[in-house]
Write an enzyme that holds these catalytic residues in place. Structure first.
Site, PDB file in Angstrom:
ATOM      1  N   GLU A 166      39.046  42.650  41.600  1.00 44.87           N
ATOM      2  CA  GLU A 166      39.360  43.925  42.248  1.00 44.87           C
ATOM      3  C   GLU A 166      40.843  44.233  42.374  1.00 44.87           C
ATOM      4  OE1 GLU A 166      37.183  44.099  45.953  1.00 44.87           O
ATOM      5  OE2 GLU A 166      35.265  44.267  44.920  1.00 44.87           O
ATOM      6  N   GLU A 352      29.583  41.059  41.987  1.00 48.10           N
ATOM      7  CA  GLU A 352      29.351  41.166  43.440  1.00 48.10           C
ATOM      8  C   GLU A 352      28.490  42.375  43.722  1.00 48.10           C
ATOM      9  OE1 GLU A 352      32.686  41.336  46.181  1.00 48.10           O
ATOM     10  OE2 GLU A 352      33.739  39.807  45.029  1.00 48.10           O
TER      11      GLU A 352
END
Ligand code: FCB
Length: 447
Positions: A166, A352
């Site tokens: 991220e 995720e």
């Protein structure tokens, strides 16, 4: 109940990150990270919580791997703490740090669980932050050297690598909004950080190829599924803008398209350009083997000409999870379909996806219905996206166990396993049992 199957070869796993679970910040020669430092500063983390103990995974990794095996996990995504390996970010190697991950990997392999390692999940060595952190171009080269060291030492036993977790969150929440470490608020720095994170990704991919280990490497981005709030043409345009600023900004360069024109112009207008040098975009576009997708929810978008970026989010209409995200089971499948189409059907791993739900134990039982219902919905949507042609090879639930949720400390729980932070007892929740069943049967019941 109707049932939807996943492909035979589909891999089922769970994910964690070093700072969120390990504890032991000063043990065995580890250097401090920007999160160790942030946690010492008053007001940075809710309730003054720190990662000093977290889930004590550094000492309990054997029991944790045994529990993963009991649940039937086939793959486990963890991150390596850079300052455990290189206390100053470069230079002297801390052998005890390497040894920890080496033992973890051996334990996983002995249990029949495939390791997947993330090089960077937000815990930059503080020593590198002191030299400018990700705003400094040098950090990108240090990152590739750190990667090379890990490929050499662990690369024969780890078949799947993720460069960054991220980059958007590191850049945006760490350097523009400042709610995550290192807590900077500056758009110019943010632009430098974005570019250097992506550059470091490309360099680390090139280094992986040079190491000749034969496994796969990719990058994981933070996503949300954007939905236009109505059918008006300006809403459609605003939704594309939101995708430019959140999704394409990080994906396009990796797929050889450079920075989206809209975002590049916005940054230039604000006096915060991306510091691109000759050849950088080619490095960033180094061929990857897969795309990692992290996604938790959706956002509905509206046009907003008062805001420089030209869009804003509409108020939530669905029930909210304990994190305040909309409980949108269709978001995962929708986003996977979108990203698959947008980038020419890359190999995807959902690295995720999960649910924040704080349901507590009652008589030793955690009956987390909100989590397991939403998880089921996510998985049904994912199966549909695969049916529509997306090439998805696996799914990692976030998270294996409750852990340190960054600036929110221990107040938010994402685990399928309950962590008792007083006793360090682990209690598999109802969702863990359901997830085990999904893995065993290779599919999910349609609610
Ligand atoms: C993601 C992070 C992960 C965790 C989940 C809830 O953005 O990668 O570490 O905090 O959100």
């Amino acid at each position: 109940m109707p049932f939807v199957s996943f492909p035979e070869s589909f891999e089922w796993g769970a994910a964690t990150a070093a700072y969120q679970i390990e504890g032991a910040p000063r043990e065995d020669g580890k250097g401090l990270s920007i999160w160790d430092v942030a946690c010492q500063q008053p007001g940075r983390v809710l309730g003054g919580d720190t990662g000093d103990v977290a889930c004590d995974h550094y000492h309990r990794y054997r029991e944790d791997v045994a529990l993963m095996a009991e649940l039937g996990l086939q793959t486990y995504r963890f991150s390596v703490s850079w300052p455990r390996i290189l206390p100053f970010g470069f230079g002297d190697v801390n052998e005890k740090g390497i040894d920890f991950y080496s033992r973890l990997v051996d334990e996983l392999l002995a249990a029949g669980i495939q390791p997947c390692a993330t090089l960077y999940h937000w815990d930059l060595p503080q020593a590198l932050q002191d030299l400018g952190g990700w705003a400094s171009r040098d950090t990108a080269y240090r990152f590739a050297d750190y990667g090379t060291l890990l490929y050499e030492r662990l690369g024969d036993r780890i078949p799947r690598w993720i460069t960054h977790n991220e980059a958007r969150i590191t850049a945006d929440l760490g350097h523009r909004v400042g709610i995550l470490a290192p807590g900077i608020r500056d758009l110019g720095i943010t632009a430098r950080v974005i570019h250097h994170l992506l550059l470091s990704h490309g360099l680390a991919v090139q280094a992986y190829r040079a190491a000749g280990k034969g496994g796969e490497i990719g990058i994981t981005h933070a996503n949300t599924s954007f939905e236009p709030d109505d059918d008006a043409p300006e809403t459609t345009r605003a939704t594309e803008l939101a995708r430019d600023f959140h999704t394409r900004l990080y994906h396009d360069p990796v797929y050889g398209r450079g920075y989206p024109e809209t975002v590049r112009r916005y940054h230039e207008k604000q006096g915060a350009p991306f510091p691109v040098q000759d050849g950088d975009l080619e490095v960033i576009a180094a061929e990857t083997d897969f795309l990692g997708v992290n996604i938790y929810s959706r956002n509905r978008v509206l046009a907003d000409s008062d805001r420089g970026v030209g869009y804003r989010y509409a108020p939530a209409t669905l029930p909210l999870t304990d994190m305040g995200y909309e409980a949108a089971p269709h978001a995962l499948g929708d986003f996977v379909r979108f990203v698959s189409k947008e980038y020419g059907r890359p190999r995807i791993y959902v690295t995720e996806n999960g649910v924040c739900d704080n349901t507590p134990p009652v008589n030793g039982v955690v009956d987390d219905q909100p989590r397991l219902e939403l998880l089921r919905g996510f998985l049904v949507g994912l199966a549909e996206a695969i049916g529509d042609g997306a090439d998805v090879g696996g799914y990692y639930v976030w998270s294996f166990l409750d852990n340190f949720e960054w600036a929110l400390g221990y107040s938010r729980r994402f685990g399928v396993v309950w962590t008792d932070y007083e006793t360090q007892e682990r209690i598999p929740k109802a969702s863990a049992r359901v997830y085990s069943e999904v893995i065993r049967r290779g599919g999910v019941e349609i609610p």
